[in-house]
Each structure stands twice: as C-alpha cells, then as structure tokens.
Design a protein around this motif. Structure first.
Motif, mmCIF file in Angstrom:
data_model
loop_
_atom_site.group_PDB
_atom_site.id
_atom_site.type_symbol
_atom_site.label_atom_id
_atom_site.label_comp_id
_atom_site.label_asym_id
_atom_site.label_seq_id
_atom_site.Cartn_x
_atom_site.Cartn_y
_atom_site.Cartn_z
ATOM 1 N N SER A 188 0.833 -1.215 0.000
ATOM 2 C CA SER A 188 0.000 0.000 0.000
ATOM 3 C C SER A 188 0.863 1.258 0.000
ATOM 4 O O SER A 188 0.629 2.183 -0.782
ATOM 5 C CB SER A 188 -0.916 0.014 1.221
ATOM 6 O OG SER A 188 -1.844 -1.026 1.143
ATOM 7 N N LYS A 189 1.856 1.277 0.880
ATOM 8 C CA LYS A 189 2.715 2.453 1.014
ATOM 9 C C LYS A 189 3.507 2.716 -0.271
ATOM 10 O O LYS A 189 3.700 3.855 -0.671
ATOM 11 C CB LYS A 189 3.667 2.231 2.196
ATOM 12 C CG LYS A 189 4.512 3.408 2.568
ATOM 13 C CD LYS A 189 5.243 3.215 3.895
ATOM 14 C CE LYS A 189 6.145 2.009 3.836
ATOM 15 N NZ LYS A 189 7.047 1.918 4.991
ATOM 16 N N THR A 190 3.932 1.641 -0.937
ATOM 17 C CA THR A 190 4.810 1.777 -2.094
ATOM 18 C C THR A 190 4.065 1.977 -3.404
ATOM 19 O O THR A 190 4.500 2.763 -4.253
ATOM 20 C CB THR A 190 5.700 0.518 -2.218
ATOM 21 O OG1 THR A 190 6.392 0.346 -0.980
ATOM 22 C CG2 THR A 190 6.699 0.645 -3.341
ATOM 23 N N ALA A 237 0.308 2.202 -3.891
ATOM 24 C CA ALA A 237 -1.071 2.704 -3.944
ATOM 25 C C ALA A 237 -1.210 4.002 -4.747
ATOM 26 O O ALA A 237 -2.266 4.253 -5.327
ATOM 27 C CB ALA A 237 -1.633 2.892 -2.535
ATOM 28 N N GLU A 238 -0.161 4.784 -4.819
ATOM 29 C CA GLU A 238 -0.249 6.036 -5.596
ATOM 30 C C GLU A 238 -0.392 5.778 -7.101
ATOM 31 O O GLU A 238 -0.807 6.655 -7.852
ATOM 32 C CB GLU A 238 0.967 6.924 -5.330
ATOM 33 C CG GLU A 238 2.273 6.397 -5.856
ATOM 34 C CD GLU A 238 3.466 7.266 -5.471
ATOM 35 O OE1 GLU A 238 3.667 8.319 -6.123
ATOM 36 O OE2 GLU A 238 4.172 6.879 -4.533
ATOM 37 N N TYR A 239 -0.076 4.537 -7.535
ATOM 38 C CA TYR A 239 -0.148 4.187 -8.952
ATOM 39 C C TYR A 239 -1.354 3.327 -9.311
ATOM 40 O O TYR A 239 -1.661 3.138 -10.482
ATOM 41 C CB TYR A 239 1.118 3.446 -9.390
ATOM 42 C CG TYR A 239 2.392 4.148 -9.019
ATOM 43 C CD1 TYR A 239 2.705 5.398 -9.551
ATOM 44 C CD2 TYR A 239 3.280 3.567 -8.127
ATOM 45 C CE1 TYR A 239 3.878 6.047 -9.209
ATOM 46 C CE2 TYR A 239 4.462 4.208 -7.781
ATOM 47 C CZ TYR A 239 4.755 5.438 -8.322
ATOM 48 O OH TYR A 239 5.913 6.081 -7.978
ATOM 49 N N ASN A 291 -0.011 4.896 -15.337
ATOM 50 C CA ASN A 291 0.196 5.600 -14.068
ATOM 51 C C ASN A 291 1.629 5.512 -13.553
ATOM 52 O O ASN A 291 1.969 6.168 -12.578
ATOM 53 C CB ASN A 291 -0.732 5.033 -12.986
ATOM 54 C CG ASN A 291 -2.184 5.308 -13.263
ATOM 55 O OD1 ASN A 291 -2.539 5.987 -14.219
ATOM 56 N ND2 ASN A 291 -3.049 4.771 -12.429
ATOM 57 N N HIS A 332 10.734 3.089 -0.215
ATOM 58 C CA HIS A 332 9.988 2.907 1.041
ATOM 59 C C HIS A 332 10.552 1.816 1.942
ATOM 60 O O HIS A 332 9.923 1.444 2.906
ATOM 61 C CB HIS A 332 8.514 2.591 0.714
ATOM 62 C CG HIS A 332 7.825 3.711 0.008
ATOM 63 N ND1 HIS A 332 7.410 4.842 0.649
ATOM 64 C CD2 HIS A 332 7.515 3.889 -1.293
ATOM 65 C CE1 HIS A 332 6.847 5.659 -0.227
ATOM 66 N NE2 HIS A 332 6.905 5.113 -1.407
#
Length: 190
Positions: free
Chosen positions: A144-146, A148-150, A168, A189
């Motif tokens: 999620s931390k690594t 999720a932005e994509y 993305n 991360h």
C-alpha cells in the motif's frame, strides 16, 4: 457461503460442483492454516468432503504449471537481482498473473531472501506480487505504502499484490519497465 445456501435449500451438489467447492474452501483457508478461518469453513468442507472427487483435487494440487509456463522461470532466474536480503524480478509480459504468484512463492523459499517482489505485465497493468516471512514485516502495508499512488495495492502480512495501470507508472516516454525500475520504486519505502 455457497455451501451454506445449498444446505439451506436442501440441495445436494453434483460431484463436479462439490469438487469445485471443496477445492475453493481448501484454497481460501490455505489448507486450514489461515488464522482467521471461520467455523462455517470447516462445516462446509465436511459437507462436500464425501461428495467431491478428491482424486481430481489431488491432481489440481500437484499440477500448478503448464509446460509452456516454464519459460517464465527461466526469465525469473536470469532476471533476479538481490540487494539487502530482497529479491526482485521483472518477468515482462505474461499470459496470466498467476505465474507471478508461483514464481514469487518459489523465490520466497530461497535462503537469504527476506523479501520477494516479482512483477509482470498483464494486459495494460503491471502486476507486482510481494512475499515476506510476515515476522516483523508486513507485505500488505508495504504494498500500500509503495504502490497505492499508482493503482490498487494491499494484502496480508506475508503476501500482497499491486495492480497498476501502466499509464500511471513513473516512466519516461518509450522507457520499458525493468527489474531495475521495480527496485527503484520499491527501495524508496524500504
């Protein structure tokens, strides 16, 4: 849940359906080793146990790969890079992301790999499979931390997955996704 519906309706499943339900329960409960298993899982499993074709299920359990998928292992073994106890491998385009899971699980058995990240392209998405021992590590949180932005990413302590639309990803025009790209994104991360 399906078994509960069948039982409530007093319907005995066919051998084919019982076999599918039997196998589904085995997979969902990770052969009854999953920590948050429900009592209903055990009751449902017992209900279909005598109806299912257990020989066919045994064949499913023993046959995980098609011969045509062995090429992906060759790619993975040639591509795998390790750094600080982490294994990374980008396989390229795959017919099904399931092969990525099998390769990640395989690499997770290699000595000195605390983390395994295996990626491949399926359709228009990059699929990343993450594995770790779950001891003082959390693959789901890390995914999620690594990632999720994509796109979508998450999972459990020891196993996680990310599915990211290629558009993305932080790639320059014409740049291919590689094992080095996977390492670069993941190490931000770690």
């Amino acid at each position: 849940m399906m078994v509960e519906y069948l039982r409530a309706a007093n319907i005995t499943p066919s051998v084919a359906l019982a076999t599918a339900l039997y196998y589904g329960i085995k997979v969902d409960t990770q052969n009854f080793e999953k920590k948050n298993m429900q009592l209903a899982d055990g009751i449902s499993f017992r209900y279909v146990f005598n109806i299912a074709n257990r020989n066919l299920v045994r064949k499913f359990d023993l046959t995980e790969l098609r011969r045509s998928e062995l090429k992906y292992f060759k790619i993975a073994l040639n591509e795998v890079k390790s750094s600080k106890g982490r294994a990374y491998a980008h396989i390229g385009r795959v017919g099904t992301p399931d092969i990525l899971v099998i390769i990640a699980d395989f690499l997770n058995h290699v000595d000195k790999f605390d983390w395994v990240l295996v990626s491949g392209i399926s359709g228009e998405k990059l699929v990343v499979i993450l594995r770790c021992d779950g001891y003082r590590k959390n693959a789901g949180n890390f995914a999620s931390k690594t990632f999720a932005e994509y796109g979508s990413a998450g999972g459990h302590r020891e196993a996680a997955r990310a599915e990211l639309p290629m558009k993305n990803l932080p790639l320059r025009e014409g740049q291919d996704f590689t094992t080095s790209t996977l390492m670069r994104i993941a190490t931000r991360h770690m």
